[in-house]
Enzyme design. Structure first.
Site, short mmCIF file in Angstrom:
data_model
loop_
_atom_site.label_atom_id
_atom_site.label_comp_id
_atom_site.label_asym_id
_atom_site.label_seq_id
_atom_site.Cartn_x
_atom_site.Cartn_y
_atom_site.Cartn_z
N ARG A 161 -2.34 -6.24 -8.09
CA ARG A 161 -1.25 -7.20 -7.89
C ARG A 161 -1.30 -8.32 -8.90
NH1 ARG A 161 -3.17 -7.97 -1.84
NH2 ARG A 161 -5.03 -7.38 -3.00
N HIS B 60 0.84 -1.20 0.00
CA HIS B 60 0.00 0.00 0.00
C HIS B 60 0.88 1.25 0.00
CE1 HIS B 60 -3.13 -2.56 2.35
NE2 HIS B 60 -3.65 -2.36 1.16
N LYS C 290 -15.30 -7.68 5.11
CA LYS C 290 -14.13 -8.18 5.84
C LYS C 290 -14.24 -7.83 7.32
CE LYS C 290 -10.90 -7.35 1.97
NZ LYS C 290 -9.81 -6.47 1.53
N SER D 11 -2.91 -7.68 3.25
CA SER D 11 -3.10 -7.49 4.70
C SER D 11 -3.47 -8.83 5.33
CB SER D 11 -4.20 -6.47 4.98
OG SER D 11 -3.88 -5.24 4.39
P1 ADP Z 1 -10.09 -3.14 0.01
O1 ADP Z 1 -10.71 -3.87 1.16
O2 ADP Z 1 -10.82 -1.88 -0.37
O3 ADP Z 1 -9.73 -3.99 -1.17
P2 ADP Z 1 -7.28 -3.14 0.76
O4 ADP Z 1 -6.69 -2.41 1.92
O5 ADP Z 1 -7.28 -4.62 0.81
O6 ADP Z 1 -8.75 -2.56 0.63
O7 ADP Z 1 -6.61 -2.67 -0.58
C1 ADP Z 1 -6.65 -1.33 -1.02
C2 ADP Z 1 -6.03 -1.24 -2.42
O8 ADP Z 1 -4.64 -1.53 -2.33
C3 ADP Z 1 -6.61 -2.23 -3.44
O9 ADP Z 1 -6.68 -1.59 -4.69
C4 ADP Z 1 -5.60 -3.33 -3.46
O10 ADP Z 1 -5.60 -4.02 -4.70
C5 ADP Z 1 -4.31 -2.56 -3.25
N1 ADP Z 1 -3.26 -3.38 -2.68
C6 ADP Z 1 -3.36 -4.27 -1.67
N2 ADP Z 1 -2.18 -4.88 -1.42
C7 ADP Z 1 -1.30 -4.34 -2.29
C8 ADP Z 1 0.10 -4.57 -2.57
N3 ADP Z 1 0.79 -5.50 -1.92
N4 ADP Z 1 0.68 -3.84 -3.55
C9 ADP Z 1 -0.04 -2.92 -4.23
N5 ADP Z 1 -1.35 -2.67 -4.05
C10 ADP Z 1 -1.97 -3.37 -3.09
#
Ligand code: ADP
Length: 165
Positions: A92, A18, A42, A130
Site C-alpha cells: 500500500r 485483500h 498481532k 484490518s
Molecule cells: P500480515 O499480518 O501477514 O501482514 P495482513 O492480513 O495484515 O497480514 O496483510 C496481508 C497482505 O495483504 C500484506 O502483504 C499486506 O500488505 C496486504 N494488504 C493489507 N491491506 C491491503 C490493502 N488495503 N490493499 C492491498 N493489500 C493489502
C-alpha cells in the site's frame, strides 16, 4: 507444471483491499491458495476457524482460489508442502514496502526457489487496513464499502452477540 502461489496473511478480517489483491493475483497463477495464518505480533479479533469460514465465503466466486489455515509452521515450509513456488503480497505504501522487503528477503534466504510477487494496492484501497477498520467499527463508523459481505455480516453478528451479554 502448475503455477501455484500462496497468499499468506492474518486477514483479521479480510478487507476489500485483500480481496482485490486476491482477484488480481488469481489471474496470474493457475492456483492461488490463501493461507490464513497467525501473526504472533498481532492480537487476533476473529478465531482462525471463523476467519477460514469468512474467507472461504468471500472468495467462492473465484474458481482457482482455495483457502487453508495452519498455526505453527514457517510460511516457506507451508509453500513447499503445497507445491507453491510463489508468494503473493500486497503493498500500500512505503511503510509496507519496508516491512515486506524484510519478510521477502528472509523468505528468500530460507528458500532460494521461492519468489515473492507484489501487487500494488489500488488507490481506493491503499489507506485501509484490518486494524483501522476494526477501530472504526468499534465506534460504529460506516465501513461497509471496505468489507466483503461475509465479513460485514460476521462483524454485525459479533456486535449483536456482545450487546446481548
Ligand atoms: P500480515 O499480518 O501477514 O501482514 P495482513 O492480513 O495484515 O497480514 O496483510 C496481508 C497482505 O495483504 C500484506 O502483504 C499486506 O500488505 C496486504 N494488504 C493489507 N491491506 C491491503 C490493502 N488495503 N490493499 C492491498 N493489500 C493489502
Amino acid at each position: 507444471m502448475k503455477r501455484i502461489a500462496l497468499f499468506p496473511g492474518s486477514f483479521d478480517p479480510l478487507t476489500m483491499g485483500h480481496l482485490d489483491t486476491i482477484e488480481r493475483g488469481a489471474k496470474l497463477f493457475d492456483e492461488l491458495i490463501i493461507g490464513v495464518f497467525v501473526n504472533t505480533t498481532k492480537k487476533s479479533f476473529f478465531t482462525p476457524e471463523e476467519k477460514l469460514t469468512i474467507v472461504k465465503e468471500s472468495v467462492q466466486h473465484i474458481p482457482n482460489v482455495r483457502v487453508m489455515t495452519q498455526k505453527n509452521e514457517l510460511t516457506v515450509d507451508v509453500a513447499e508442502e503445497l507445491g507453491a513456488k510463489f508468494l503473493l503480497r500486497g503493498i500500500r505504501s512505503i511503510k509496507d514496502y519496508e516491512y515486506e522487503k524484510e519478510i521477502a528477503l528472509m523468505n528468500q534466504h530460507l528458500d532460494h526457489e521461492l519468489e515473492t510477487v507484489f501487487l500494488l494496492a489500488q488507490p481506493k484501497y491503499s489507506h485501509i487496513s484490518s486494524s483501522i477498520l476494526k477501530e472504526v467499527w468499534t465506534f460504529n463508523g460506516d465501513i461497509k464499502e471496505y468489507l466483503p459481505e461475509p465479513v460485514y455480516r460476521a462483524l454485525e453478528e459479533k456486535r449483536e452477540n456482545s450487546e446481548k451479554q
